[in-house]
Design a protein around this motif. Structure first.
Motif, short mmCIF file in Angstrom:
data_model
loop_
_atom_site.label_atom_id
_atom_site.label_comp_id
_atom_site.label_asym_id
_atom_site.label_seq_id
_atom_site.Cartn_x
_atom_site.Cartn_y
_atom_site.Cartn_z
N MET A 186 -13.04 6.40 4.40
CA MET A 186 -13.90 5.81 3.37
C MET A 186 -14.77 4.50 2.73
O MET A 186 -15.42 5.04 1.75
CB MET A 186 -12.84 5.89 2.28
N GLU A 220 -11.73 5.15 -3.74
CA GLU A 220 -10.74 5.48 -3.76
C GLU A 220 -10.95 5.33 -5.92
O GLU A 220 -11.05 6.05 -6.86
CB GLU A 220 -9.72 4.60 -3.43
N LEU A 279 0.60 14.28 7.39
CA LEU A 279 -0.50 13.02 7.96
C LEU A 279 -2.36 14.82 7.67
O LEU A 279 -2.57 15.05 6.42
CB LEU A 279 -1.11 12.57 8.73
N ARG A 326 -10.47 13.02 5.08
CA ARG A 326 -10.74 11.44 4.32
C ARG A 326 -11.74 11.50 3.74
O ARG A 326 -11.82 11.23 2.54
CB ARG A 326 -9.81 10.59 5.03
N ALA A 355 -13.06 0.88 1.35
CA ALA A 355 -12.50 2.44 0.60
C ALA A 355 -11.84 2.50 -0.95
O ALA A 355 -11.70 3.18 -1.92
CB ALA A 355 -10.94 1.88 1.67
N LEU A 375 -0.05 4.46 2.55
CA LEU A 375 -0.64 3.87 3.36
C LEU A 375 -1.73 4.49 4.50
O LEU A 375 -2.60 3.99 4.56
CB LEU A 375 0.33 3.10 4.79
N LEU A 376 -0.99 5.48 4.94
CA LEU A 376 -2.37 6.37 5.86
C LEU A 376 -2.85 6.91 5.04
O LEU A 376 -4.36 7.66 5.27
CB LEU A 376 -1.75 6.87 7.29
N GLN A 377 -2.65 7.53 3.45
CA GLN A 377 -3.63 8.91 3.62
C GLN A 377 -4.51 7.95 2.54
O GLN A 377 -5.57 7.92 2.23
CB GLN A 377 -2.96 9.46 2.61
N SER A 378 -4.26 7.10 2.17
CA SER A 378 -4.68 6.79 0.37
C SER A 378 -4.70 4.22 0.79
O SER A 378 -3.99 4.40 -0.21
CB SER A 378 -4.61 7.26 -0.78
N PRO A 379 -5.21 4.46 1.66
CA PRO A 379 -4.91 2.60 1.43
C PRO A 379 -5.01 1.91 0.59
O PRO A 379 -4.62 0.66 0.63
CB PRO A 379 -6.20 2.52 2.92
N GLN A 402 0.83 -1.06 0.41
CA GLN A 402 -0.05 0.14 0.33
C GLN A 402 0.97 1.27 -0.27
O GLN A 402 1.05 1.90 1.04
CB GLN A 402 -1.33 -0.12 0.73
#
Lengths: 442, 570, 132
Positions: free
Chosen positions: B473, A433, B198, B157, A429, A396-400, A393
């Motif tokens: 998400m 995305e 972040l 997010r 998720a 990892l944290l921002q866009s898993p 990934q």
């Protein structure tokens, strides 16, 4: 080629079908991603290499910590997936090669293995099974019982259509003669299907650790050492036996032992991480066993109890209250007695002494491993893996859900061990995305 | 009773029902009930093959209604309504009977009783189906606009995901700045990025998107309406804004457990601090770790403070993230400063998944792990200006161990945030652990029983940042897939008024909170009329009518009294 | 009333709130007497007195309204309106010689599994005493 694609074909470009997303894998993660994207209006091609969708989840007995039956909660999703107007589903199908031509165009070559049964005509009557002379180990019951060479994978399979295990088939033709719908076709061949897609979601799931590599536990040597997945099948409603039995002599066990961390937290087998779900699934099985076998003693030998999620700790305390015996101590080795019973050797941390205990059935709580074969399918771009061979990934944290290839996303246990709700959220998720990505070009 | 052809399906639920309820007895008892045309049992009614069979049965038998006796309606009403629709039957002619949660499970100690109850419940279902009517849902336009409450990393997010999928977003943050807790964190575990980075990255992404409007110093103060059409008031420090949204995603986050005064010496000794306080200390120190003028060498971590309160205390749950967070901080301390000794007093280390590697790393660094149980928790004492921690260590068969410590770090968990106003406004259900409650833990982890109110991140349960992102998400994907259709289908179980019986006393209109009852002319006199666009189907108007002129569709007198008669049978 | 048959209680629950609590009781295997049957409605303020009276007429010994309280998604007035229904029904019950204690109401939240089981178990005990 066109005959096998049952979804919308109105976007054929130069004889090749065109989809918005290719979802690889129709376990719970692939289904969830596919459903969300289909609900948003995207055209989804969902492929599954097994003859049925539903992944590992559909083979489970009950799920922790609610003890819902796994089938009860999988079948509605499976059903919705199979009938969604925006999802084209292909089983027995794998991606052979994926070539990235542009950020929103991937050329995919699919290979669909033959069932030797015409899917649309099979009614699932199972008459063929009754006359087939070939008996083979049933992989969906994890070798506990046998099946025929022509078979429906399991009772709640979807599609509920037979297939022939051609390697074990003698081509005697008995099934062909018996079939009331005349849908057996030995002339079927592997098909190649070319499609183009705008994006890909990798939802290829995990592999179960095979404890044959831990010699000192005796799996494969001692008949009464089984894996947790085998016990799962014994407990499931579509179970192979009418009761919980032990393999060597069919006796109903009275002293069952669980060995935690089989194949996890273990450098010697190349898997140093925790598989996240085994403490909980073992506790679940213990609860179910205490219900099914009220006289049995259940002992669970552990290092730590990873009961971290919502309702998990309460579930673990409930199992203790019900009488399950949790013993802190990693099992060093297992040996067999003449009567098929097993001796477990371990250091009992509570007393600090090396001890041996006798049990009549041992269940190995096997861990989850990465399933990296899909990385080889991407031909002109690299789908990177992390050090443990899970799909990497990259943010990892921002866009898993992002991977090392733009336009390719990842969902579920393809990234790391996780339980069902975490898988569903990871798949959601990935859908978010992918949807955001596709919207760039509309 | 109306004459109908009803198909009745009694489900085994894979043993969940059939292990306690004698299905054959149930079938035997109901087979001669009026209107029963078809009676079957199924292993799993919800399985695809069973559903296909039901469709075939409905079409072949020209059934008017079906009764499915299985699990709670919470699980599969949409599934079986779908079956009805595919078979060409009106979905409101399907009745669900709960013989599992309120049958086999509730009475698993009494098989005979459970069977008898199941028989009566199924008979009541048949009675209800006998009087069911075809109802047509109407559609209303839905606004593809979502209010995300909370602009921590989760909320931001959610907002970004929604915006990219084409929804308009109002991102509403109570504090002056977005970023939540994470904006104050330095290094995070399993990644290279820091908390500040972040939060800053996400805020930059939020600002880039024209279809996200961020309100800080803002709170939701009023809400009216239902999914697709909520009218809300948001109060900022300057004004109160009326906004129109289709749904809410709640990302209000967590609070850190605050130890009670004296808990492990907290509040009494200065060198007893919580994990967030410790993290701040090490993040803001470089070169040397100094506290109150003393160079820190030995750090004692006491785990599970405020979590896993098995015996007394409200917080029975595990806070999930803290073992990993504490170990990560201890590794940070060892990396940054010289001569650090970390002593972890824990109740079993829960570094699940890939986080296990951190446990391994800290062990390799020479960290010492001691385990205690609730029966003998560590004792903190101050002697001669020094702090001591004493415990009976499970890992050495109960040996009593005492060590000096320069700092005592209480590894505190997460507690649900105080949110009384929001809970009141939105009626968000709260679980037994006081976090927000999802409809179904396994199947529907981000939805609540209130249509249009979704929950994500730590307000639903303790979790780490990666899990918060996935959850946020996923909530965005779920609600976008509903609102993007542009319209919502309303439940047609609305009030039905018989004008012939109405004498216009006005009592029903008085009762209705939704302005759904108006006056109209009928047969030369003034009577009441239901405004279906506003009617929510609550039924509040029905008991007060002096002439009993109003019935709620799906819950008519004939249906309810038919059920009562069936249940009363001996 | 027959003295050797367990009394029957009819419960009116609400679809979104108190019915989930009853489901949760079942999920947690919290047992309660078996002659308790539930009819689920959208809101407890929509329960008609004539239904309650019918239940008594047909042989139920007790009726329990598992009301929404302040959780009700239809508004704040739900609790009050449900109380008004109980009051109106009590009058009708007196006219028929029934004891007001045979109709009970309590606010039950969506996770109030233990409280609802307690209410029902106690109610059953009360009715059994009344019967003997």
């Amino acid at each position: 080629m066109e005959a096998t694609l049952t979804g919308k074909m109105d976007n054929t470009v130069a004889g090749v079908a065109n989809y918005d997303v290719l979802v690889i894998g129709a376990g719970i993660a692939g289904e969830e991603s596919a459903l969300k994207l289909a609900d948003m209006g995207f055209r989804v091609l969902l492929i599954e290499k097994e003859p049925s969708i539903g992944g590992k989840m559909i083979l489970l007995s009950k799920v922790f910590p609610t003890l819902d039956c796994a089938a009860c909660i999988t079948t509605p999703k499976v059903s919705e997936t199979a009938r969604h107007p925006n999802i084209t589903l292909l089983t027995m199908t794998e991606a052979d090669s994926i070539v990235k031509e542009a950020d929103n165009r991937f050329s995919v070559v699919l290979k669909k293995k033959p069932r030797y049964v015409v899917e649309n005509d099979c009614t699932g009557c199972q008459e063929c099974e009754t006359v087939c002379p070939m008996v083979v180990k049933d992989q969906y019951q994890f070798d506990l019982v046998a099946r025929k060479a022509i078979y429906i994978p399991f009772n709640i399979a979807n599609p509920r259509v037979a297939l022939i295990d051609i390697e074990n088939c003698t081509l005697c033709g008995a099934c062909e003669q018996k079939c009331p719908s005349n849908c057996i076709d030995f002339t079927q061949k592997e098909e190649q299907i070319n499609v183009t897609v705008k994006s890909v979601v990798v939802a290829t799931g995990f592999k179960l650790f095979d404890p044959i590599s831990i010699d000192r536990y005796g799996y494969g040597k001692y008949k009464n050492v089984i894996t947790s997945m085998q016990m799962e099948r014994e407990l499931a409603p579509t179970r192979p036996f009418n009761h919980i039995l032990r393999p060597s002599d069919g006796k109903i066990p009275e002293k069952i032992a669980y060995i935690f961390c089989t194949g996890s937290r273990d450098h010697t087998v190349g898997n140093p991480i925790c598989s996240q779900v085994c403490c909980m699934y073992s506790t679940k099985q213990a609860q179910l066993l205490m219900g099914a076998l009220p006289m049995a003693d259940i002992s669970l030998y552990y290092i730590n109890i990873r009961a971290f999620g919502k309702g998990f700790n309460e579930f673990y305390l409930q199992a203790k209250d019900m009488g399950a015996s949790y013993v802190k101590g990693k099992i060093a080795s297992v040996s067999e007695k003449e009567n098929g019973n097993l001796l477990l050797r371990y250091e009992d941390v509570a007393t600090g002494k090396v001890t041996e205990s006798e049990h009549d059935l041992v269940v190995l709580s096997v861990g989850l491993l990465a399933n990296p074969a899909i990385t080889k399918v991407f031909k002109n771009a690299t789908l990177e893996m992390d050090a443990l061979k899970y799909i990497k990934q990259t943010n990892l944290l921002q866009s898993p859900a992002l991977t090392s290839i733009k336009g390719v996303f990842v969902a579920g246990t393809a990234t790391a061990p996780m339980d069902i709700p975490d898988t569903i959220m990871s798949a959601g998720a990935a859908a978010a995305e992918t949807s955001g990505y596709l919207n760039q070009w509309s | 009773m109306t004459k109908k052809r009803i198909g009745v399906y009694v489900c085994h639920c894979g043993g969940n029902i059939s292990d306690y309820v004698d299905i054959e007895k149930v079938k035997e008892a109901v087979k001669d009930e009026a209107n029963v045309y078809l009676l079957k049992n199924t292993l799993f009614a919800c399985a695809d093959s069973s559903q296909k069979e039901m469709v075939a049965d409905i079409q072949a038998g020209e059934l008017d209604a079906i009764v499915v006796a299985s699990c709670s309606p919470k699980l599969h009403v949409p599934t079986f309504r779908g079956v009805a629709e595919r078979a060409g039957m009106n979905p409101y002619n399907y009745v669900q009977v709960n013989i599992r949660e309120q049958g086999s499970w509730a009475h698993s100690d009494n098989h005979i009783g459970a069977t008898e109850k199941a028989i009566l419940l199924v008979k009541a279902g048949i009675a209800r189906a006998s009087e069911s009517e075809a109802l047509t849902s109407s559609k209303i336009p839905a606004a593809n606009v979502v209010a995300v409450i909370g602009a921590g990393v989760g909320g931001m997010r959610s907002a970004i995901a929604l915006a990219d999928m084409g929804s308009e977003v109002y991102l509403i943050e109570k504090e002056k700045n977005a970023g939540g807790h994470v904006a104050n964190y330095g290094p995070l575990f399993t990644t290279d990025i820091t908390g500040y980075e972040l939060a800053a990255n996400l805020l930059a992404e939020v600002k880039k998107r024209a279809n996200i409007k961020l309100f800080t110093n803002a709170e939701l103060v009023e809400k009216k309406g239902s999914i697709g059409n909520f009218d809300i008031q948001v109060k900022t420090d300057r004004e109160t804004l009326p906004l129109h949204v289709g749904a809410f995603v709640i990302n209000t986050g967590f609070d850190s457990y605050k130890p009670a005064p004296g808990e492990y010496g907290y509040g009494e000794a200065a060198n007893v601090m919580t994990l967030p306080e410790f993290k701040k200390l090490i993040d803001n120190s470089s070169d040397k770790l100094i506290f109150n003028g003393k160079t820190i060498k030995k750090i004692a971590y006491i785990y599970c403070v405020g979590s896993r309160q098995d015996d007394e205390g409200d917080n029975k749950y595990c806070s999930r993230f803290c073992c990993t967070a504490a170990i990560h901080s201890s590794i940070q301390a060892s990396k940054k400063f010289k001569n650090i000794t970390n002593l972890h007093f824990n109740r079993g280390i829960r570094t699940y998944g890939k986080q296990e590697l951190l446990y391994e790393e800290s062990s390799k660094n020479g960290d010492i792990y001691l385990q205690f149980s609730l029966k003998s928790i560590p004792e903190i004492s101050q002697k001669g200006g020094k702090t001591f921690v004493k415990v009976k260590d499970i890992l050495t068969a109960g040996k009593e161990v005492e060590t000096e410590a320069d700092l005592v770090v209480l590894v505190t968990g997460m507690v649900p945030r105080e949110n009384d106003l929001l809970v009141k406004q939105l009626k968000i259900p709260v679980g037994r652990d006081h976090f927000f409650n999802e409809i179904h833990m396994k199947l529907r982890p981000v939805e609540t029983v209130i249509d249009g109110v979704l929950i994500a991140g730590t307000c639903q349960s303790p979790k780490n940042i990666l899990e918060t992102m996935n959850s946020s998400m996923a909530a965005a994907a779920k609600i976008n897939s509903v609102l993007t259709k542009g319209e919502i289908t309303l439940e047609p179980t609305l009030a039905k008024l018989n004008p012939a019986l109405c004498t216009w006393c006005g009592k029903c209109a008085e009762m209705c909170p939704f302005d759904a009852i108006v006056q109209t002319e009928y047969d030369g006199r003034i009577v009441a009329k239901i405004n279906e666009a506003n009617c929510k189907g609550c039924g509040m108007c029905t008991p007060v009518c002096p002439t009993d002129a109003i019935d709620l569709a799906g819950f008519t007198n004939a249906q309810i009294e038919g059920m009562i008669d069936a249940l009363a049978e001996n | 009333m027959a003295t050797n048959v367990q009394p029957k209680i009819l419960v009116f629950s609400t679809e979104k709130i108190s019915d989930p609590a009853l489901d949760l009781a079942g999920l947690l295997k919290k047992h309660y007497p078996v002659t308790i049957y539930t009819i689920s409605v959208p809101c407890s303020s929509g329960i008609k007195p004539r239904w309650i009276m019918r239940a008594f007429e047909k042989g139920f010994s007790g009726v329990f309204i598992a009301a929404d309280g302040t959780d009700c998604s239809y508004g704040e007035s739900c609790g009050e309106k449900t109380s008004q229904i109980v009051t109106a029904t009590h009058q009708l019950m007196r006219d028929k010689g029934l004891k007001p204690s045979q109709l009970k109401m309590a606010a039950i939240c969506s996770v109030c599994a233990e409280p609802v089981v307690k209410h029902l178990t106690n109610f059953m005990k009360e009715l059994e005493k009344m019967q003997s």
